[in-house]
Write an enzyme that holds these catalytic residues in place. Structure first.
Site, PDB file in Angstrom:
ATOM      1  N   ARG A 109      21.353  60.069 121.210  1.00 24.16           N
ATOM      2  CA  ARG A 109      19.915  60.262 121.493  1.00 24.16           C
ATOM      3  C   ARG A 109      19.771  61.612 122.174  1.00 24.16           C
ATOM      4  O   ARG A 109      20.365  61.844 123.225  1.00 24.16           O
ATOM      5  CB  ARG A 109      19.411  59.145 122.412  1.00 24.16           C
ATOM      6  CG  ARG A 109      18.036  59.422 122.986  1.00 24.16           C
ATOM      7  CD  ARG A 109      17.409  58.228 123.655  1.00 24.16           C
ATOM      8  NE  ARG A 109      17.012  57.245 122.665  1.00 24.16           N
ATOM      9  CZ  ARG A 109      16.217  56.194 122.942  1.00 24.16           C
ATOM     10  NH1 ARG A 109      15.746  56.010 124.166  1.00 24.16           N
ATOM     11  NH2 ARG A 109      15.900  55.347 121.986  1.00 24.16           N
ATOM     12  N   HIS A 136      13.153  58.712 114.666  1.00 28.85           N
ATOM     13  CA  HIS A 136      13.789  57.532 115.269  1.00 28.85           C
ATOM     14  C   HIS A 136      14.041  56.531 114.121  1.00 28.85           C
ATOM     15  O   HIS A 136      13.399  55.493 114.030  1.00 28.85           O
ATOM     16  CB  HIS A 136      12.868  56.950 116.347  1.00 28.85           C
ATOM     17  CG  HIS A 136      13.544  56.003 117.291  1.00 28.85           C
ATOM     18  ND1 HIS A 136      14.885  55.670 117.199  1.00 28.85           N
ATOM     19  CD2 HIS A 136      13.062  55.302 118.350  1.00 28.85           C
ATOM     20  CE1 HIS A 136      15.181  54.827 118.168  1.00 28.85           C
ATOM     21  NE2 HIS A 136      14.101  54.586 118.877  1.00 28.85           N
ATOM     22  N   GLN A 139      14.868  52.694 114.655  1.00 31.02           N
ATOM     23  CA  GLN A 139      13.679  51.951 115.060  1.00 31.02           C
ATOM     24  C   GLN A 139      12.805  51.647 113.841  1.00 31.02           C
ATOM     25  O   GLN A 139      12.369  50.511 113.626  1.00 31.02           O
ATOM     26  CB  GLN A 139      12.882  52.795 116.068  1.00 31.02           C
ATOM     27  CG  GLN A 139      11.559  52.184 116.469  1.00 31.02           C
ATOM     28  CD  GLN A 139      11.734  51.002 117.391  1.00 31.02           C
ATOM     29  OE1 GLN A 139      12.416  51.088 118.398  1.00 31.02           O
ATOM     30  NE2 GLN A 139      11.119  49.872 117.066  1.00 31.02           N
ATOM     31  N   ASP A 233       2.389  54.035 119.449  1.00 30.72           N
ATOM     32  CA  ASP A 233       3.489  54.412 120.336  1.00 30.72           C
ATOM     33  C   ASP A 233       2.868  55.191 121.501  1.00 30.72           C
ATOM     34  O   ASP A 233       1.670  55.525 121.476  1.00 30.72           O
ATOM     35  CB  ASP A 233       4.526  55.252 119.554  1.00 30.72           C
ATOM     36  CG  ASP A 233       5.797  55.522 120.363  1.00 30.72           C
ATOM     37  OD1 ASP A 233       5.983  54.885 121.430  1.00 30.72           O
ATOM     38  OD2 ASP A 233       6.618  56.370 119.950  1.00 30.72           O
ATOM     39  N   ARG A 301      15.997  44.947 116.233  1.00 31.19           N
ATOM     40  CA  ARG A 301      16.819  46.162 116.343  1.00 31.19           C
ATOM     41  C   ARG A 301      18.297  45.826 116.213  1.00 31.19           C
ATOM     42  O   ARG A 301      19.049  46.514 115.550  1.00 31.19           O
ATOM     43  CB  ARG A 301      16.592  46.856 117.700  1.00 31.19           C
ATOM     44  CG  ARG A 301      15.221  47.422 117.945  1.00 31.19           C
ATOM     45  CD  ARG A 301      14.937  48.678 117.172  1.00 31.19           C
ATOM     46  NE  ARG A 301      15.898  49.745 117.381  1.00 31.19           N
ATOM     47  CZ  ARG A 301      15.879  50.614 118.394  1.00 31.19           C
ATOM     48  NH1 ARG A 301      14.913  50.561 119.284  1.00 31.19           N
ATOM     49  NH2 ARG A 301      16.786  51.578 118.486  1.00 31.19           N
TER      50      ARG A 301
END
Ligand code: CP
Ligand code: NVA
Length: 314
Positions: A109, A136, A139, A233, A301
């Site tokens: 990340r 991402h 995700q 988000d 996830r």
């Protein structure tokens, strides 16, 4: 037919075909069923190690990858960027060369997406994007799995709307994933907050040939009318803290409220990758309300990442 994904990097969903993405999603579904049936350990990666490098904080990504790796019979190492020699200036190239002599996969990340590209260039083991300023993908693929679970696999039939920052990393990956699978996403964001041009170009190349579409609708009330899925988000992503004041001011009209959700279909779902800034991009009544499937998203996830790990790590 997909034969093998072993050894592939996972930096963007745009590197994968429709068939490959569906293959990962199907594998994830099998892992989830087996997990729910009580089969906790499926030792497909015995003795394998995943290095997990974090330049930014994480709760879900870190813990879901770590538990997924252990449940596959392997192990994962949490590595804080600042504690590695990277934090003192050792280059990404040298770090990737060294790490890939110790471990079988690297998940990272980072702030700038280019760092991941450099890592992948110099690593001889798969590099997995655990979030960058641009993308991402782990995700988004997991979110597509959650949409399949709730609304079926025919994305063309669904009205999927993202409300908020059109330059968001999760949205970019959702656009690419949904588009490559042949679906459409509607983006409701203010002027100045459109998707990154590099992403829209990738979309044209990789998603449009499959029938993928995206559309920008400035008015959030018009955008979410009869929607099946409403996604948002945060307005201030990690690394954008200095722009906070401007972003909050510009994105204020895009808050997901009860009034907004009531414009969507009666059985619409609300999605958020989390962490949420309650009261900013979404109100408590929505994220805790009847529409919300955010906890399922977080749960999935682990299953989707388990599929990514099992399929990519040699
Ligand atoms: N959604 C997500 O990636 O959460 P974390 O930042 O907690 O990993
Ligand atoms: N857009 C958010 C996602 C966090 C998982 C960020 O980058 O901070």
């Amino acid at each position: 037919m997909v034969t093998s994904l072993k050894g592939r990097h996972f930096l963007t969903l745009a590197d994968y075909t429709r068939e490959e993405l569906l293959f990962i999603l199907d594998t994830a579904h099998q892992f989830k069923q087996r997990y729910l049936a009580g089969e906790r350990i499926i030792p497909l990666l015995p003795g394998r190690h995943l290095a997990m490098i974090f330049e930014k904080p994480s709760t879900r990504t870190r813990i879901s990858f770590e538990t997924a790796m252990r449940e596959l019979g392997g192990d994962a190492l949490y590595l804080n960027w600042r504690d590695l020699q990277l934090g003192r200036g050792e280059t990404i190239e040298d770090t990737a060369r060294v790490l890939s002599r110790y471990v079988d996969g690297i998940m990272a990340r980072v702030y700038e997406h280019e760092k991941l590209e450099k890592m992948a260039e110099y690593s001889r083991v798969p590099v997995i994007n655990g979030l960058s300023d641009l993308l991402h993908p782990a995700q988004a693929l997991s979110d597509i799995y959650t949409i399949f679970e709730r609304k079926g696999r025919d994305l063309r039939r669904l009205k999927i709307v993202f409300v908020g920052d059109g330059g968001d990393n999760v949205l970019h990956s959702l656009m690419l994933g949904i588009g490559i699978l042949g679906g459409k996403i509607i983006i409701s964001s203010p002027k100045g907050y459109d998707p990154n041009p590099w992403i829209t170009k990738l979309f044209e190349e990789k998603a449009e040939p499959n029938g993928g579409e995206y559309e920008i609708v400035r008015d959030p009330y018009e955008a979410v009318k009869d929607a099946d899925v409403v996604y948002t988000d945060v307005w201030v992503s990690m690394g954008q803290e200095s722009e906070r004041e401007r972003r909050i001011r510009d994105l204020e009209p895009y808050r997901v409220t009860v009034e907004l959700m009531e414009r969507a279909k009666g059985d619409a779902v609300f999605m958020h990758c989390l962490p949420a800034h309650r009261g900013e991009e979404v109100v408590d009544e929505v994220i805790d309300g009847r529409w919300s499937i955010v906890w399922d998203q977080a749960e999935n996830r682990k299953h989707v990442q388990k599929a990514i790990l099992a399929l990519l790590i040699p």
